[in-house]
Design a protein around this motif. Sequence first.
Motif, PDB file in Angstrom:
ATOM      1  N   GLN A  78       8.540  23.578  71.956  1.00  0.00           N
ATOM      2  CA  GLN A  78       9.463  24.379  72.755  1.00  0.00           C
ATOM      3  C   GLN A  78      10.230  25.370  71.874  1.00  0.00           C
ATOM      4  OE1 GLN A  78      10.275  20.788  72.607  1.00  0.00           O
ATOM      5  NE2 GLN A  78      11.624  21.135  70.860  1.00  0.00           N
ATOM      6  N   GLN A 105       8.430  20.672  75.743  1.00  0.00           N
ATOM      7  CA  GLN A 105       9.786  20.932  76.213  1.00  0.00           C
ATOM      8  C   GLN A 105      10.646  19.706  75.875  1.00  0.00           C
ATOM      9  OE1 GLN A 105      12.288  22.608  76.627  1.00  0.00           O
ATOM     10  NE2 GLN A 105      12.099  23.661  78.619  1.00  0.00           N
ATOM     11  N   ARG A 108      13.361  15.422  79.752  1.00  0.00           N
ATOM     12  CA  ARG A 108      13.864  15.795  81.069  1.00  0.00           C
ATOM     13  C   ARG A 108      15.358  15.483  81.211  1.00  0.00           C
ATOM     14  NH1 ARG A 108       9.537  12.356  84.337  1.00  0.00           N
ATOM     15  NH2 ARG A 108       9.880  11.115  82.447  1.00  0.00           N
ATOM     16  N   LEU A 111      17.634  18.435  79.949  1.00  0.00           N
ATOM     17  CA  LEU A 111      17.439  19.799  80.422  1.00  0.00           C
ATOM     18  C   LEU A 111      18.640  20.252  81.251  1.00  0.00           C
ATOM     19  CD1 LEU A 111      13.646  19.759  81.395  1.00  0.00           C
ATOM     20  CD2 LEU A 111      14.714  20.623  79.307  1.00  0.00           C
ATOM     21  N   GLY A 112      19.107  21.431  80.957  1.00  0.00           N
ATOM     22  CA  GLY A 112      20.294  21.950  81.619  1.00  0.00           C
ATOM     23  C   GLY A 112      21.567  21.739  80.837  1.00  0.00           C
ATOM     24  N   GLU A 118      16.386  24.206  73.632  1.00  0.00           N
ATOM     25  CA  GLU A 118      16.140  24.256  75.069  1.00  0.00           C
ATOM     26  C   GLU A 118      16.252  25.698  75.554  1.00  0.00           C
ATOM     27  OE1 GLU A 118      18.089  23.099  79.378  1.00  0.00           O
ATOM     28  OE2 GLU A 118      19.019  22.343  77.557  1.00  0.00           O
ATOM     29  N   ILE A 119      15.184  26.221  76.062  1.00  0.00           N
ATOM     30  CA  ILE A 119      15.213  27.528  76.719  1.00  0.00           C
ATOM     31  C   ILE A 119      14.479  27.406  78.041  1.00  0.00           C
ATOM     32  CG2 ILE A 119      15.373  28.867  74.573  1.00  0.00           C
ATOM     33  CD1 ILE A 119      12.433  29.445  74.753  1.00  0.00           C
ATOM     34  N   ASP A 120      14.717  28.363  78.919  1.00  0.00           N
ATOM     35  CA  ASP A 120      14.103  28.345  80.245  1.00  0.00           C
ATOM     36  C   ASP A 120      12.668  28.855  80.130  1.00  0.00           C
ATOM     37  OD1 ASP A 120      13.321  28.631  82.851  1.00  0.00           O
ATOM     38  OD2 ASP A 120      15.113  29.715  83.501  1.00  0.00           O
ATOM     39  N   ARG A 122      10.069  28.475  82.074  1.00  0.00           N
ATOM     40  CA  ARG A 122       9.496  29.074  83.285  1.00  0.00           C
ATOM     41  C   ARG A 122       9.840  30.559  83.386  1.00  0.00           C
ATOM     42  NH1 ARG A 122       7.528  26.606  87.682  1.00  0.00           N
ATOM     43  NH2 ARG A 122       7.268  24.337  87.671  1.00  0.00           N
ATOM     44  N   THR A 123      11.098  30.881  83.101  1.00  0.00           N
ATOM     45  CA  THR A 123      11.486  32.279  83.135  1.00  0.00           C
ATOM     46  C   THR A 123      10.818  33.066  82.015  1.00  0.00           C
ATOM     47  OG1 THR A 123      13.614  31.751  84.150  1.00  0.00           O
ATOM     48  CG2 THR A 123      13.446  33.868  83.006  1.00  0.00           C
ATOM     49  N   SER A 126       7.178  33.697  82.993  1.00  0.00           N
ATOM     50  CA  SER A 126       6.910  34.004  84.398  1.00  0.00           C
ATOM     51  C   SER A 126       6.058  35.251  84.587  1.00  0.00           C
ATOM     52  CB  SER A 126       8.225  34.145  85.167  1.00  0.00           C
ATOM     53  OG  SER A 126       9.002  35.205  84.620  1.00  0.00           O
ATOM     54  N   GLU A 135       5.253  23.004  85.336  1.00  0.00           N
ATOM     55  CA  GLU A 135       5.877  22.025  84.442  1.00  0.00           C
ATOM     56  C   GLU A 135       5.545  20.633  84.956  1.00  0.00           C
ATOM     57  OE1 GLU A 135      10.241  20.832  82.536  1.00  0.00           O
ATOM     58  OE2 GLU A 135       9.978  22.688  83.692  1.00  0.00           O
TER      59      GLU A 135
END
Length: 608
Positions: A78, A105, A108, A111-112, A118-120, A122-123, A126, A135
Amino acid sequence: MPEQQRNVSDVIVDRLSRWGVSRAYGYSGDGINGVLEAIRASDGKVAFVQARHEENAAFMAVGEAKYAGGVGVAISTQGPGAVHLLNGLYDAKLDRVPVVALIGQQHRSVLGSGYMQEIDLRTLFSDVASHYIAEITSPEQVPMVIDRAFRAALASRSPAVVIVPHDVQSEPAPEQPHEHGIVPSAVTFDRPIVRAAEERIAAAAELLMAARRPALLVGKGAAGAVQEVEALATHLGAGVVTSLLGKPFVDERLPFAAGTMGHLGTTASAQVLAECDALLIVGSNDPWTEFYPAPGQARTVQIDIDPQMIGNRSPVEVGLVGDAAATLVALQDAIAADPDRAWTDRVRDTVERWRRISAERAEVAADAINPEAAMRALNSHLPENAQVALDVGSVVYWYARQLVLPRGVPAHVSGTLASVGCGIPYGLAAKLTAPDRPVAVLSGDGGMQMTGLAEIVTVAARWREWADPRFVIAVFDNRDLAEVSWEQREMEGAPRFEASQSLPAVPYDEYARLLGLAGERLSSADDIDAAWRRAWEADRPCVLSIRTDPAIPLLPPLAAAAKKIDQMRSALEAEDEEGEPQAARARRLLEAYIDIEERHGGTEVLSS
């Protein structure tokens, strides 16, 4: 000791193997360690190829898909590892190549939280993985997500991304019960047989039969239609022009083969496209739109397997959606042969004149070595079963204009993204997919300094495993980002910017020898031929450091771009006034090149 229970990572690796994946390219990190452990435990079912950087691993995965077909696979952790993959994945997207990226990644549970690395994801992915990104959040998803990623990559010819949180990787393998909430899946993908409609074939045939000056523009979509392209061109009496990516799929020794189109292309290609009255585009999406026929000049037919590509670069009168080979055969069957002898003679004369132009250009005296001469000399030494990897930069011009590939020799480059640094990663993928075939990597010093110096370490680490150790890296060392220098002059009318363009001197040959490889430095045109011979005779990979002249002009074909010359001249005059050391020589060489082209009719274009 009881047998260790299979986990999610084991299922992932097994699924990769069932999809025909024999190797994955990447770099380790805690976020992907579960999958890497499963690869280690697979006893070679899937090999792991360690690159020096995740960007290069992604380039290698693209190279795998380009040289061997199928799907290339890249693996990273990640955070920074994932970010590094982006450039290579965009190379796959823009050149329409299937790649699957497996990306770790954080757990779980964190996350957040703004956890370390930790980065997004999915974004982040995308856009590049717009056709498929998923995911895995439960073990039961694994077979379905992996299968869909591969099918999406193959169907869309683009990257797919699978994100696997670290803790999921070590979960027990799923049971896959037959119940609600579980989606079964299978390892299967069949390409459709796409045929153009008969009425469209008839319309295209009628259009082409009405033409007196037909031409073909051939792209990489014609890779499986080499013989059909040649047969239809002969049948029509057409001139044949290729995109950069289509160059390996037309034998440029043919008398009607006018070479690569565009700014980096040949004089003959520009003349054929400027004079034709009908154009058949076969599997090409080449972006050099100003080199296509002018509006109203030529009626156009386009063949492509993807309906989205029809009319994508030029107005098209008849679009034929279908397999290139089958469509070309159907077209030839529908066309009564009546080639215009005057046009076929004109094309052959244009091609012959281009060959004289390219030969004379290679003979122009330069400071150290004329890069066109260095590339041209490779024609006498490139093995008939070689594979060619090309980096991005001015070396692409010399490749497009001077290297005639033997039939069946593949050559690949980051064509649409045009990313500097792809050369050695591509070459490594070519070698790993076919260890018994020799490889040539053609690179500028920009590409070598960006990624090549690192990946020569990979070459040094792996070459003893290869059935054929020949891996020749030619570095066109002009100590300048020459393509951009000439673009500044031509497009901006601005002088070369020393601080941005000058590159430090690097002893590439010495570095190679330090790593246990062969290395040789050339600074005289008299040494080129013998050096190529020694490089291919070496018992290990060899780096040729070829000292070339940055003042050799990147002159666009005058038939299509003569007005750009004034900006080049103006910029060079400004450089000369500022005391730029290479400006006076560049001005002389520019005029010498223009003179060669004009003497051989490089500016001539027939009126319609």
